[in-house]
Write a protein that holds these residues in place. Structure first.
Motif, mmCIF file in Angstrom:
data_model
loop_
_atom_site.group_PDB
_atom_site.id
_atom_site.type_symbol
_atom_site.label_atom_id
_atom_site.label_comp_id
_atom_site.label_asym_id
_atom_site.label_seq_id
_atom_site.Cartn_x
_atom_site.Cartn_y
_atom_site.Cartn_z
ATOM 1 N N SER A 148 -44.676 -21.493 -41.680
ATOM 2 C CA SER A 148 -45.254 -22.623 -41.673
ATOM 3 C C SER A 148 -44.518 -23.809 -42.879
ATOM 4 C CB SER A 148 -46.671 -22.426 -42.239
ATOM 5 O OG SER A 148 -46.645 -21.539 -43.270
ATOM 6 N N GLU A 149 -44.083 -23.253 -43.747
ATOM 7 C CA GLU A 149 -43.552 -23.977 -44.874
ATOM 8 C C GLU A 149 -42.205 -24.683 -44.287
ATOM 9 O OE1 GLU A 149 -44.066 -21.919 -49.060
ATOM 10 O OE2 GLU A 149 -42.364 -20.977 -47.760
ATOM 11 N N ILE A 150 -41.546 -23.923 -43.486
ATOM 12 C CA ILE A 150 -40.282 -24.516 -43.076
ATOM 13 C C ILE A 150 -40.519 -25.375 -41.802
ATOM 14 C CG2 ILE A 150 -37.940 -23.683 -41.635
ATOM 15 C CD1 ILE A 150 -38.422 -21.102 -43.151
ATOM 16 N N GLN A 151 -41.571 -25.074 -40.996
ATOM 17 C CA GLN A 151 -41.953 -25.891 -40.058
ATOM 18 C C GLN A 151 -42.385 -27.102 -40.437
ATOM 19 O OE1 GLN A 151 -45.238 -26.906 -38.512
ATOM 20 N NE2 GLN A 151 -43.774 -27.861 -36.896
ATOM 21 N N GLN A 152 -43.278 -27.409 -41.423
ATOM 22 C CA GLN A 152 -43.611 -28.445 -41.878
ATOM 23 C C GLN A 152 -42.553 -29.337 -42.770
ATOM 24 O OE1 GLN A 152 -46.847 -27.925 -45.067
ATOM 25 N NE2 GLN A 152 -47.402 -30.036 -44.771
ATOM 26 N N ASN A 153 -41.769 -28.607 -43.364
ATOM 27 C CA ASN A 153 -40.779 -29.347 -43.941
ATOM 28 C C ASN A 153 -39.934 -30.078 -43.180
ATOM 29 O OD1 ASN A 153 -39.470 -30.280 -46.581
ATOM 30 N ND2 ASN A 153 -37.761 -28.843 -45.892
ATOM 31 N N LEU A 154 -39.485 -29.521 -41.990
ATOM 32 C CA LEU A 154 -38.469 -29.907 -41.116
ATOM 33 C C LEU A 154 -39.037 -30.734 -40.002
ATOM 34 C CD1 LEU A 154 -36.247 -26.856 -40.554
ATOM 35 C CD2 LEU A 154 -35.697 -29.097 -41.957
ATOM 36 N N GLY A 155 -40.173 -30.289 -39.744
ATOM 37 C CA GLY A 155 -41.086 -31.074 -38.478
ATOM 38 C C GLY A 155 -40.427 -30.617 -37.240
ATOM 39 N N ILE A 156 -39.855 -29.483 -37.138
ATOM 40 C CA ILE A 156 -38.869 -28.695 -36.026
ATOM 41 C C ILE A 156 -40.403 -28.158 -35.272
ATOM 42 C CG2 ILE A 156 -38.973 -26.630 -37.337
ATOM 43 C CD1 ILE A 156 -36.435 -26.279 -35.653
ATOM 44 N N ALA A 157 -39.954 -28.234 -33.839
ATOM 45 C CA ALA A 157 -41.170 -27.653 -32.952
ATOM 46 C C ALA A 157 -41.396 -25.988 -33.217
ATOM 47 C CB ALA A 157 -40.758 -27.933 -31.533
ATOM 48 N N LYS A 158 -42.435 -25.655 -33.025
ATOM 49 C CA LYS A 158 -42.667 -24.164 -33.596
ATOM 50 C C LYS A 158 -41.833 -23.099 -32.734
ATOM 51 C CE LYS A 158 -47.110 -24.923 -35.459
ATOM 52 N NZ LYS A 158 -48.731 -24.766 -35.429
ATOM 53 N N GLY A 159 -41.931 -23.396 -31.211
ATOM 54 C CA GLY A 159 -41.002 -22.778 -30.549
ATOM 55 C C GLY A 159 -39.499 -22.782 -30.731
ATOM 56 N N MET A 160 -38.928 -23.812 -31.177
ATOM 57 C CA MET A 160 -37.739 -23.851 -31.537
ATOM 58 C C MET A 160 -37.168 -23.159 -32.862
ATOM 59 S SD MET A 160 -35.298 -27.176 -31.790
ATOM 60 C CE MET A 160 -35.368 -27.512 -30.359
ATOM 61 N N LEU A 161 -38.180 -23.289 -33.756
ATOM 62 C CA LEU A 161 -38.001 -22.414 -34.931
ATOM 63 C C LEU A 161 -38.170 -21.102 -34.901
ATOM 64 C CD1 LEU A 161 -37.786 -22.674 -38.336
ATOM 65 C CD2 LEU A 161 -40.242 -22.965 -38.262
ATOM 66 N N ALA A 162 -39.173 -20.521 -34.164
ATOM 67 C CA ALA A 162 -39.423 -19.268 -33.985
ATOM 68 C C ALA A 162 -38.027 -18.682 -33.294
ATOM 69 C CB ALA A 162 -40.345 -18.915 -33.046
ATOM 70 N N SER A 163 -37.448 -19.340 -32.430
ATOM 71 C CA SER A 163 -36.196 -18.646 -31.695
ATOM 72 C C SER A 163 -35.041 -18.839 -32.864
ATOM 73 C CB SER A 163 -35.730 -19.584 -30.460
ATOM 74 O OG SER A 163 -35.370 -20.750 -30.777
ATOM 75 N N ARG A 164 -34.923 -20.005 -33.528
ATOM 76 C CA ARG A 164 -33.849 -19.963 -34.480
ATOM 77 C C ARG A 164 -34.011 -18.608 -35.619
ATOM 78 N NH1 ARG A 164 -33.046 -23.610 -31.606
ATOM 79 N NH2 ARG A 164 -31.472 -25.230 -31.657
ATOM 80 N N LEU A 165 -35.261 -18.470 -36.145
ATOM 81 C CA LEU A 165 -35.458 -17.539 -37.066
ATOM 82 C C LEU A 165 -35.229 -16.178 -36.312
ATOM 83 C CD1 LEU A 165 -38.666 -19.033 -38.705
ATOM 84 C CD2 LEU A 165 -36.296 -18.905 -39.714
ATOM 85 N N GLN A 166 -35.700 -16.012 -35.282
ATOM 86 C CA GLN A 166 -35.378 -14.578 -34.514
ATOM 87 C C GLN A 166 -34.020 -14.433 -34.592
ATOM 88 O OE1 GLN A 166 -36.709 -14.573 -30.249
ATOM 89 N NE2 GLN A 166 -37.218 -12.427 -30.990
ATOM 90 N N GLU A 167 -33.354 -15.444 -34.187
ATOM 91 C CA GLU A 167 -31.667 -15.140 -33.964
ATOM 92 C C GLU A 167 -31.136 -14.987 -35.626
ATOM 93 O OE1 GLU A 167 -28.007 -14.944 -32.088
ATOM 94 O OE2 GLU A 167 -29.973 -14.599 -31.206
#
Length: 147
Positions: free
Chosen positions: A40-59
């Protein structure tokens, strides 16, 4: 158009770009160095879509750049922390930062600074050094398939 994979490329630059070569990925790594650990901190700071962030973090977890650990506050949440491999990207982030500082700001324009904690002064510019300590620039190097 399907993205070409450079995962098996002979060139280490191509392989590195395959792993971390989009702006979101490098900004996620930057945020991890800045101490952001929760989704949630990373998503809020970047304003990146949750799905995109989830896939980047998973990778990044799959590549061993980040690992998921229990939350530092003892809650049921998980946090993303840089592994040794991920911490190895620090100089890449610093190099990009310094290039941006040198070439992408107008004189006097507001910016952030990377500060030496002990001296409370901006860090010196990175320099490429030869094995014997000499300063090197691009014309002083070549790419070789063998050493």
């Amino acid at each position: 158009m399907k993205r070409k994979s450079f995962r098996e490329a002979e060139c280490p630059v191509a392989r590195a770009l395959d792993a971390i070569g989009d702006w979101w990925s490098l900004l996620i790594v930057r945020d991890a160095f800045d101490g952001l650990r929760r989704f949630s901190e990373i998503q809020q700071n970047l304003g990146i879509a949750k799905g995109m962030l989830a896939s980047r973090l998973q990778e990044f977890v799959k590549l061993g750049i980040l690992e998921l650990v229990p939350a530092s506050d003892g809650s049921a949440y998980k946090e993303y922390v840089l592994t040794e491999k991920g911490r190895g990207l620090f100089l890449v982030i610093v190099a990009l930062r310094q290039w941006g500082e040198a070439h992408l700001y107008r004189e006097g324009e507001q910016r952030s600074w990377l500060i030496d904690v002990e001296r409370r002064r901006p860090v010196a510019r990175l320099q490429l050094r030869a094995f014997d300590g000499r300063s090197l620039d691009w014309p002083d190097t070549l790419v070789s398939k063998t050493i």
